[in-house]
Design an enzyme around this catalytic site. Structure first.
Site, short mmCIF file in Angstrom:
data_model
loop_
_atom_site.label_atom_id
_atom_site.label_comp_id
_atom_site.label_asym_id
_atom_site.label_seq_id
_atom_site.Cartn_x
_atom_site.Cartn_y
_atom_site.Cartn_z
N ASP A 448 0.86 -1.18 0.00
CA ASP A 448 0.00 0.00 0.00
C ASP A 448 0.90 1.23 0.00
OD1 ASP A 448 -1.73 2.10 0.56
OD2 ASP A 448 -2.96 0.92 1.95
N HIS A 449 0.83 2.01 -1.08
CA HIS A 449 1.73 3.14 -1.21
C HIS A 449 1.43 4.26 -0.21
CE1 HIS A 449 5.06 4.85 -3.29
NE2 HIS A 449 4.85 4.22 -4.43
N ARG A 450 0.32 4.15 0.50
CA ARG A 450 0.01 5.15 1.52
C ARG A 450 0.85 4.97 2.78
NH1 ARG A 450 -6.34 4.15 1.93
NH2 ARG A 450 -5.47 2.02 1.99
#
Length: 478
Positions: A448-450
């Site tokens: 998850d790039h968050r």
């Protein structure tokens, strides 16, 4: 004084709002004990037995096999708190809900049924209604109460009800696995007519599948029309297609429907990215052979490759805790978890499930191997509880067992990352400056790039690859 208590489908937790009735374990008129399992239901998570918190006589059941029942809807009613001696002289009376009676109660078929003498009063019900759990008290023997009229005299027995359509659920049969029983129900097989090939005539899964194939061949069904063994999906619906052909529509309900919703939500909410690397697993396999040779010499359990990979994951997460996280979308917060609850993908007759090893960071390789083996066996037999498949913080997916090299895994929502492992195959590889044949595996990592940037994800994957290529790297974290 007897009263009729209504038992409703309890709150299943984890966002589950309904369950499908798979098999009733009691009939109207049966005597049940407190916490005795009365019905087997299938949720989107697992097959579980539901224990009834009341002891008494079953007066009504709600929902046929295959029916979907929402949480809070009635499952059955039980008459509790009366003795058989009182049944003859008591007159019916009703409380505000219209359900309390004295001595005897009306069953679903209109007959009068006496409450058991040894049933507990309502105040002594366990209150334990969590699916899949009971107090552990031994279940009483089910028996039919003798009908009485209003004056205590026996009444002629009611005509015997027609036999249920599936005889496989009647009488004792040499079956241990619940999966075998489920496959038999799906094919309408009478288990008493199946010859068991196991010890002492035990009926195995292969025996039931062989009998099912024989039935479908006699019925003249095409292979594509036969039900899949272990499948719990709704039957396909065939309709007219284009150009004179037909189309098959398979409802996304139950377990498959929940999986579809979860995967769709993952793709919709999580901005995922994937990176991958090839790693030389020759030394890891050599280390495993050495471990197992020592284990066999000392009577210990063998170490699986999955256990080694799981230990590598926990070591990598200790170095990169940002990835052991979930995202609270509403609060716009990243929640980092102090403990690693490691999920691993397992293919079962019901489909893909993800059992969870609790507190995996506290276990060594041997301990991880034992827990992975236990959960895998429970998944294979369909005995996983909902608690065995929830609460994961990171997932390991060994899709190499399907003979494929690589994949871009879909993150197991609401987690933040998943490590995928392809097959280990012999390939030409430059080792110590020379071209040689080595055992190579492709590792893929979806995150998850968050929760992190590419540098963190790349560092995690590189550490995993280093441990695969040089297992001695793990010594620093043991």
């Amino acid at each position: 004084m007897a009263s009729v208590r209504e038992f409703t489908l309890p709150d299943l937790g984890e966002g589950l709002t309904e369950a499908t009735v798979v098999r009733w374990m009691v009939a109207v008129g049966d005597v049940v004990a407190v916490d005795q399992p009365v019905v087997e239901v299938e949720t989107a998570k697992a097959l579980v037995d539901v224990p009834c918190p009341y002891g008494g006589v079953v007066t009504a059941r709600y929902g046929e096999e295959g029916a979907e029942i929402p949480v809070g809807a009635p499952l059955l009613t039980v008459a509790v708190g009366a003795s058989q001696e009182d049944a003859g002289s008591a007159a019916p009376s009703h409380d505000e809900a219209g359900s309390a009676v004295e001595g005897a109660v009306d069953g679903a078929d209109g007959t009068r049924v006496a409450a058991p003498a040894n049933s507990r009063p309502a105040a002594e019900s366990s209150g334990n209604v969590l699916v899949g759990y009971g107090t552990g008290a031994p279940a009483g023997r089910r028996r039919r109460s003798r009908p009485v009229d209003g004056f205590g005299a026996p009444v002629p027995p009611a005509p015997a009800p027609p036999p249920p359509p599936r005889a496989a659920e009647q009488g004792p049969v040499a079956v241990i696995s619940p999966l075998v029983r489920r496959i038999a129900r799906e094919h309408d097989l009478d288990l008493r007519a199946v010859d068991g090939s196991g010890p002492d005539g035990l009926i195995l899964r292969a025996d039931v599948e062989r009998a099912a194939r024989s039935l479908t061949e006699k019925a003249g069904l095409a292979p594509e029309d036969r039900p899949a063994s272990g499948s719990t999906a709704a039957p396909p619906v065939t309709g007219a297609g284009t150009e004179g052909g037909t189309e098959v529509r398979i409802p996304l309900t139950g377990f498959r429907g929940t999986v579809a919703d979860k995967l769709s939500r993952s793709r919709r909410e999580i901005p995922d990215a994937t990176c991958w690397v090839d790693a030389d697993a020759t030394e890891l396999l050599a280390a495993r052979r050495a471990m197992n040779a020592h284990a066999e010499a000392n009577g210990a359990a063998r170490i699986s490759l999955l256990a080694l990979l799981a230990r590598i994951c926990t070591a990598a997460l200790a170095r990169f805790p940002e990835l052991n996280a979930t995202v609270d979308t509403e609060a716009r917060e990243v929640v980092r978890h102090s403990g690693v609850h490691l999920g691993f993908a397992a293919q079962t007759p019901r489909g893909l499930v993800v059992p969870v090893v609790r507190d995996a960071h506290t276990l060594d390789t041997a301990g991880l191997g034992e827990e992975l083996a236990r959960l895998t066996e429970s998944a294979r037999t369909g005995d996983l509880k909902p608690s065995d498949m929830t609460g994961g913080t990171f997932t390991l997916n060994n899709y190499g067992v399907f003979g494929v090299d690589g994949s871009t895994p879909i993150i197991n929502h609401p987690e933040a990352a998943m490590l995928g492992v392809g097959r280990i195959a012999e390939k030409p590889w430059v080792h110590e400056g020379q071209l040689s044949v080595r055992r190579v595996v492709q590792l893929s990592f979806t995150f998850d790039h968050r929760v992190c940037d590419g540098g963190t994800a790349g560092g995690f994957l590189r550490h995993v690859a280093d441990c695969v290529e040089q297992p001695a790297v793990l010594l620093r974290t043991l």
